[in-house]
Design a protein around this motif. Structure first.
Motif, PDB file in Angstrom:
ATOM      1  N   SER A 204       0.796  -1.230   0.000  1.00 30.42           N
ATOM      2  CA  SER A 204       0.000   0.000   0.000  1.00 30.42           C
ATOM      3  C   SER A 204       0.828   1.278   0.000  1.00 30.42           C
ATOM      4  CB  SER A 204      -0.907   0.042   1.233  1.00 30.42           C
ATOM      5  OG  SER A 204      -1.760  -1.052   1.249  1.00 30.42           O
ATOM      6  N   PHE A 205       2.005   1.225   0.613  1.00 33.30           N
ATOM      7  CA  PHE A 205       2.675   2.490   0.888  1.00 33.30           C
ATOM      8  C   PHE A 205       4.074   2.619   0.287  1.00 33.30           C
ATOM      9  CE2 PHE A 205      -0.280   1.832   4.482  1.00 33.30           C
ATOM     10  CZ  PHE A 205      -1.119   2.908   4.216  1.00 33.30           C
ATOM     11  N   THR A 206       4.443   1.723  -0.619  1.00 34.62           N
ATOM     12  CA  THR A 206       5.753   1.884  -1.246  1.00 34.62           C
ATOM     13  C   THR A 206       5.625   1.861  -2.768  1.00 34.62           C
ATOM     14  OG1 THR A 206       6.305  -0.456  -1.437  1.00 34.62           O
ATOM     15  CG2 THR A 206       6.823   0.600   0.660  1.00 34.62           C
ATOM     16  N   ARG A 207       6.664   2.329  -3.428  1.00 38.25           N
ATOM     17  CA  ARG A 207       6.713   2.293  -4.888  1.00 38.25           C
ATOM     18  C   ARG A 207       6.580   0.861  -5.380  1.00 38.25           C
ATOM     19  NH1 ARG A 207      11.467   5.729  -7.592  1.00 38.25           N
ATOM     20  NH2 ARG A 207      10.223   5.209  -9.396  1.00 38.25           N
ATOM     21  N   LYS A 210       3.005  -0.163  -5.562  1.00 37.58           N
ATOM     22  CA  LYS A 210       2.271   0.470  -6.664  1.00 37.58           C
ATOM     23  C   LYS A 210       2.721  -0.116  -8.003  1.00 37.58           C
ATOM     24  CE  LYS A 210      -0.076   2.848  -3.944  1.00 37.58           C
ATOM     25  NZ  LYS A 210      -1.398   2.258  -3.669  1.00 37.58           N
ATOM     26  N   HIS A 211       4.005  -0.394  -8.116  1.00 39.72           N
ATOM     27  CA  HIS A 211       4.494  -0.965  -9.369  1.00 39.72           C
ATOM     28  C   HIS A 211       4.008  -2.401  -9.543  1.00 39.72           C
ATOM     29  CE1 HIS A 211       7.998   2.102  -9.859  1.00 39.72           C
ATOM     30  NE2 HIS A 211       6.819   2.651  -9.744  1.00 39.72           N
TER      31      HIS A 211
END
Lengths: 343, 264
Positions: A204-207, A210-211
């Motif tokens: 949820s909270f890191t690149r 998201k990647h």
């Protein structure tokens, strides 16, 4: 026009897709539960607990809760990795064999005269190499991960049987380590919850998280934006393998013996089933680690409750199968509705 | 208007000379010499198979031409890869390909350039949300909230976000491959308005492939018609009309049909 306030502003007419007028209470409730799959699976789990407690007063005893933890922990740890892989559009069905191999690596390194800690680190390193291998074969040779890991699962099983000579061994003992790694009845569930939280935070909270979503959601678009999708996939294969190895090691300490026949496809399917029931889409892009944990929790409650009630294991499989089918149908419907909501 | 009267002052951001591209026996581009002036919107029209997509793919670095030269900002370059073309500020926006449906609008805008609370690895969602909102507002892209998943937005809104993101990532030359295809009137208006805003800002130059001549005349500064791999028509929109464009294409069509009927 250009300066229209973006949020909380009355929408200009050209914008808003015509909203269907007033949905019924039930359909709206249904939508909330479909959006928040974690909430719905938690409700299912709670209902199951109430049902089993009413049917057998033994359910909420300390002894049974500890049994439940045993059911949950290792599977939930594997599911946490598997979710990341599923979200980026891949799957690893060799996790059950990494689960069996890792404690033997630890054992052999320990037998060679190194401390148990070194053994654990070596086992996790070997696990990560397995993940890397899965990743490389899948990404570089463009082989579907289902097939890649089908291959490595046999490969690993053979390696485990060879190095163990098919015989179980006793888990080495080194004081405090054994307590931390699974002898203490609460240690494994603490590991499982810690892993869940860490991996959920990564998602949820890191690149990286998201990647991972971007890779599974729109592979072409993600790589167009410069996301290194091959690296994302390989990394998640490694994460999944390491977590499977960790789960195998924890189980070895808890059970105090290491069996070459441990894990296998049973624990792998339980982890994937938990992830899917917890709202992860096999098509990628969608899923949460918390959802997978709750999915595993619900399945474990079901399994444990049936055992307690003396219901046949066959019945459990019937229900598990039906639950997976329903969860998959919901996932597909969910996607269709979301896409319809766009027009 | 002043642009037209100053012949040398406005530089070309892209200029191609005699581009050729063949695929085996098929010649996609025969001889394409065209140019894009800084800040202008160039409409690229032509029949299917005329070579529009090939030209765009070459300019975006996805394909190498078989011959001819390309200059970007006055310097001759070899657009050897997409990332190299991008480093020169050339960016292609494909409809529906660019965005990740499962991510929020602001995560899409910041995809692969996420802001973090460095040195911590955690995303600075607040800052990304604010900046994405400001940027979209500045460009006149209107969406209910940047927190929404892109899947919940309409095709026009998604296209706008994709274009806005390209601009946000410092693209100076935008190649839009049929940005208005498969879009309703309202949706198309959104995109046209956005292109209009971009033009007003004057930072980016745009090549836009389109089929609808009325929309081309509405939004573009200049039209190029590509026929059988070469530019056969190049006029400012002020000097042409819907009738003229239709007539040109109809003539091609008539010639084409007589040719084929003679063969058979």
């Amino acid at each position: 026009m250009a300066e229209t306030i973006l949020s909380n502003a009355p929408m200009p007419e050209t914008e808003l897709p015509p909203e269907p007028v007033r949905k019924g209470f039930w359909s709206r409730l249904g939508r909330i539960f479909l959006r928040q799959r974690e909430a719905s699976i938690l409700v299912v789990a709670i209902v199951l607990v109430i049902y089993f407690q009413l049917s057998s007063s033994n359910f909420l005893t300390q002894f049974n809760i500890l049994t439940l933890f045993e059911f949950i922990s290792a599977t939930a740890i594997i599911a946490a990795g598997e979710v990341m892989l599923l979200i980026c559009g891949e799957i690893d069905i060799s996790v059950g064999q990494v689960f069996a191999l890792a404690p033997f690596i630890m054992y052999l390194v320990n037998q060679a005269g190194f401390s148990l800690w070194v053994g654990i680190v070596a086992a996790l390193l070997v696990s990560s190499v397995v993940g890397l291998l899965n990743g490389i074969v899948t990404v570089w040779f463009k082989i579907p991960s289902l097939i890649t890991t089908l291959g490595t699962q046999f490969l690993l099983n053979g390696i485990t049987l060879t190095i163990s000579m098919g015989e179980p061994v006793l888990t080495p003992s080194e004081g405090q380590i054994n307590q931390i790694m699974g002898v203490n009845p609460y240690s494994e569930i603490v590991w499982a919850i810690a892993v869940m939280l860490v991996v959920q935070v990564i998602l949820s909270f890191t690149r990286w998280g998201k990647h991972t979503v971007a890779t599974g959601g729109n592979q072409l678009g993600a790589s167009e934006a410069g996301v290194n999708i091959n690296r994302v996939k390989m990394g998640n294969f490694m994460l999944t393998s390491v977590l499977a190895g960790l789960a195998g090691i924890l189980e070895a300490f808890r059970i105090t013996s290491i069996s070459p026949l441990a894990g296998g496809t049973t624990i792998m399917f339980a982890a994937v089933a938990g992830a899917v029931i917890g709202g992860t889409a096999l098509s990628g892009g969608i899923g949460t680690v918390v959802g997978a944990f709750l999915g595993v929790l619900a399945l474990s409650i079901l399994n444990d409750g049936f055992t307690l009630l003396g219901v046949s294991a066959y019945t459990y499989d019937i229900i598990l199968g039906a639950a997976i089918l329903i969860a998959m149908i919901l996932n597909v419907r969910l996607r269709i509705w979301r896409e319809a909501g766009r027009q | 208007m002043t642009e037209a009267t100053l012949p040398i002052a406005i530089p070309d951001v892209i200029r191609t000379e005699h581009l050729v591209k063949r695929f085996g026996a098929v010649t996609a581009l025969r001889d394409v010499s065209m140019h894009l002036v800084k800040g202008e919107v160039l409409g690229l029209v032509g029949d299917n198979g005329a070579g529009k997509s090939t030209l765009i793919k070459i300019l975006t670095g996805f394909m190498q031409p078989g011959g001819g030269e390309i200059s970007v900002n006055g310097e001759e370059v070899k657009l050897r890869s997409v990332s190299y073309a991008r480093s020169l500020g050339i960016e292609t926006v494909y409809q529906d390909l660019a965005l990740v449906n499962e991510l929020s609008v602001y995560h899409n805008v910041f995809l692969n350039r996420e802001l973090r609370y460095s040195p911590l690895p955690f995303l600075n969602n607040r800052k990304m949300r604010e900046q994405a909102r400001d940027h979209l507002m500045k460009m006149g892209v209107n969406i209910p909230s940047v927190d929404l998943e892109v899947a919940k937005l309409s095709g026009g809104q998604r296209q706008s976000i994709a274009i806005a993101r390209a601009v946000y990532t410092d693209a100076k030359i935008l190649l839009l491959d049929e940005p208005l295809a498969a879009m309703g009137a309202k949706e198309a208006t959104l995109i046209l308005e956005l292109i209009h805003n971009l033009k007003a800002m004057g930072e980016v130059s745009i090549i836009m492939i389109a089929h609808n001549y009325a929309q081309v005349l509405e939004i573009c500064d200049r039209v190029n018609l590509l026929q059988h791999g070469t530019i056969t028509f190049d006029k400012p929109v002020a000097e042409t009309s819907l009738d003229e464009l239709n007539e040109l294409v109809m003539r091609e069509y008539r010639v084409g049909t007589t040719k084929t009927s003679m063969k058979s």
